[in-house]
Write a protein that holds these residues in place. Structure first.
Motif, PDB file in Angstrom:
ATOM      1  N   ASN A  41      42.884  46.630  57.674  1.00  0.00           N
ATOM      2  CA  ASN A  41      43.864  45.563  57.835  1.00  0.00           C
ATOM      3  C   ASN A  41      43.358  44.503  58.800  1.00  0.00           C
ATOM      4  O   ASN A  41      42.530  44.778  59.671  1.00  0.00           O
ATOM      5  CB  ASN A  41      45.189  46.126  58.357  1.00  0.00           C
ATOM      6  CG  ASN A  41      45.850  47.028  57.349  1.00  0.00           C
ATOM      7  OD1 ASN A  41      45.729  46.823  56.154  1.00  0.00           O
ATOM      8  ND2 ASN A  41      46.543  48.043  57.837  1.00  0.00           N
ATOM      9  N   GLU A  42      43.847  43.292  58.638  1.00  0.00           N
ATOM     10  CA  GLU A  42      43.505  42.180  59.516  1.00  0.00           C
ATOM     11  C   GLU A  42      44.702  41.892  60.423  1.00  0.00           C
ATOM     12  O   GLU A  42      45.823  41.783  59.948  1.00  0.00           O
ATOM     13  CB  GLU A  42      43.158  40.950  58.691  1.00  0.00           C
ATOM     14  CG  GLU A  42      42.506  39.857  59.492  1.00  0.00           C
ATOM     15  CD  GLU A  42      41.997  38.749  58.598  1.00  0.00           C
ATOM     16  OE1 GLU A  42      42.806  37.865  58.267  1.00  0.00           O
ATOM     17  OE2 GLU A  42      40.804  38.786  58.236  1.00  0.00           O
ATOM     18  N   TYR A  43      44.442  41.798  61.727  1.00  0.00           N
ATOM     19  CA  TYR A  43      45.493  41.601  62.717  1.00  0.00           C
ATOM     20  C   TYR A  43      45.189  40.372  63.564  1.00  0.00           C
ATOM     21  O   TYR A  43      44.022  40.009  63.751  1.00  0.00           O
ATOM     22  CB  TYR A  43      45.571  42.809  63.661  1.00  0.00           C
ATOM     23  CG  TYR A  43      45.867  44.116  62.983  1.00  0.00           C
ATOM     24  CD1 TYR A  43      47.164  44.451  62.636  1.00  0.00           C
ATOM     25  CD2 TYR A  43      44.852  45.024  62.702  1.00  0.00           C
ATOM     26  CE1 TYR A  43      47.447  45.670  62.028  1.00  0.00           C
ATOM     27  CE2 TYR A  43      45.115  46.230  62.094  1.00  0.00           C
ATOM     28  CZ  TYR A  43      46.422  46.550  61.767  1.00  0.00           C
ATOM     29  OH  TYR A  43      46.696  47.746  61.159  1.00  0.00           O
ATOM     30  N   PRO A  44      46.227  39.761  64.168  1.00  0.00           N
ATOM     31  CA  PRO A  44      45.986  38.713  65.162  1.00  0.00           C
ATOM     32  C   PRO A  44      45.292  39.322  66.384  1.00  0.00           C
ATOM     33  O   PRO A  44      45.587  40.457  66.770  1.00  0.00           O
ATOM     34  CB  PRO A  44      47.383  38.222  65.526  1.00  0.00           C
ATOM     35  CG  PRO A  44      48.277  38.684  64.437  1.00  0.00           C
ATOM     36  CD  PRO A  44      47.643  39.911  63.878  1.00  0.00           C
ATOM     37  N   LEU A  45      44.359  38.591  66.969  1.00  0.00           N
ATOM     38  CA  LEU A  45      43.583  39.077  68.109  1.00  0.00           C
ATOM     39  C   LEU A  45      43.987  38.322  69.366  1.00  0.00           C
ATOM     40  O   LEU A  45      43.929  37.091  69.403  1.00  0.00           O
ATOM     41  CB  LEU A  45      42.086  38.886  67.854  1.00  0.00           C
ATOM     42  CG  LEU A  45      41.144  39.220  69.005  1.00  0.00           C
ATOM     43  CD1 LEU A  45      41.197  40.716  69.308  1.00  0.00           C
ATOM     44  CD2 LEU A  45      39.732  38.797  68.666  1.00  0.00           C
ATOM     45  N   VAL A  46      44.375  39.058  70.411  1.00  0.00           N
ATOM     46  CA  VAL A  46      44.702  38.474  71.706  1.00  0.00           C
ATOM     47  C   VAL A  46      43.673  38.993  72.703  1.00  0.00           C
ATOM     48  O   VAL A  46      43.556  40.199  72.913  1.00  0.00           O
ATOM     49  CB  VAL A  46      46.131  38.855  72.157  1.00  0.00           C
ATOM     50  CG1 VAL A  46      46.427  38.271  73.521  1.00  0.00           C
ATOM     51  CG2 VAL A  46      47.154  38.389  71.130  1.00  0.00           C
ATOM     52  N   LEU A  47      42.886  38.083  73.303  1.00  0.00           N
ATOM     53  CA  LEU A  47      41.863  38.469  74.269  1.00  0.00           C
ATOM     54  C   LEU A  47      42.461  38.545  75.666  1.00  0.00           C
ATOM     55  O   LEU A  47      43.213  37.661  76.090  1.00  0.00           O
ATOM     56  CB  LEU A  47      40.713  37.465  74.258  1.00  0.00           C
ATOM     57  CG  LEU A  47      39.898  37.406  72.968  1.00  0.00           C
ATOM     58  CD1 LEU A  47      38.882  36.277  73.036  1.00  0.00           C
ATOM     59  CD2 LEU A  47      39.198  38.725  72.729  1.00  0.00           C
ATOM     60  N   LEU A  48      42.106  39.610  76.390  1.00  0.00           N
ATOM     61  CA  LEU A  48      42.568  39.817  77.757  1.00  0.00           C
ATOM     62  C   LEU A  48      41.367  39.909  78.679  1.00  0.00           C
ATOM     63  O   LEU A  48      40.336  40.478  78.323  1.00  0.00           O
ATOM     64  CB  LEU A  48      43.378  41.119  77.855  1.00  0.00           C
ATOM     65  CG  LEU A  48      44.589  41.216  76.950  1.00  0.00           C
ATOM     66  CD1 LEU A  48      45.158  42.614  77.012  1.00  0.00           C
ATOM     67  CD2 LEU A  48      45.634  40.200  77.354  1.00  0.00           C
ATOM     68  N   GLU A  49      41.489  39.352  79.884  1.00  0.00           N
ATOM     69  CA  GLU A  49      40.386  39.426  80.843  1.00  0.00           C
ATOM     70  C   GLU A  49      40.331  40.785  81.532  1.00  0.00           C
ATOM     71  O   GLU A  49      39.257  41.305  81.784  1.00  0.00           O
ATOM     72  CB  GLU A  49      40.533  38.324  81.888  1.00  0.00           C
ATOM     73  CG  GLU A  49      40.314  36.943  81.333  1.00  0.00           C
ATOM     74  CD  GLU A  49      40.422  35.878  82.396  1.00  0.00           C
ATOM     75  OE1 GLU A  49      40.228  36.198  83.580  1.00  0.00           O
ATOM     76  OE2 GLU A  49      40.705  34.736  82.035  1.00  0.00           O
TER      77      GLU A  49
END
Length: 80
Positions: A41-49
């Motif tokens: 599946n393809e998901y939205p990606l949220v990058l965290l530091e």
């Protein structure tokens, strides 16, 4: 919950940018970036530091970052 007043709640991938660890969870956050996971599946990606995987408190590795010489200035002032 009332209909039409809440943001959409969907699966999202949070990725720690320093360690590369990914976590799939549900959230109201969204992103233009997408990532395809092992489940196909393809998901939205949220990058965290910083996450619990990279935070010094949880990893047990404390790092002292002294960018302006404050520690040396303190030691010189108080002879420690």
């Amino acid at each position: 919950m009332k209909e039409g007043i809440h943001p959409p709640y969907h699966s999202v991938v949070f990725k720690d940018s320093s360690t590369g660890v990914t976590i799939i969870t549900r959230s109201t956050m969204t992103s233009e970036q997408k990532i395809k996971m092992d489940d196909g599946n393809e998901y939205p990606l949220v990058l965290l530091e910083i996450t619990a995987d990279s935070h010094p408190f949880y990893t047990g590795t404390q790092r002292l970052i002294d960018t302006q010489g404050r520690v040396d200035k303190f030691k010189k002032r108080y002879n420690r």
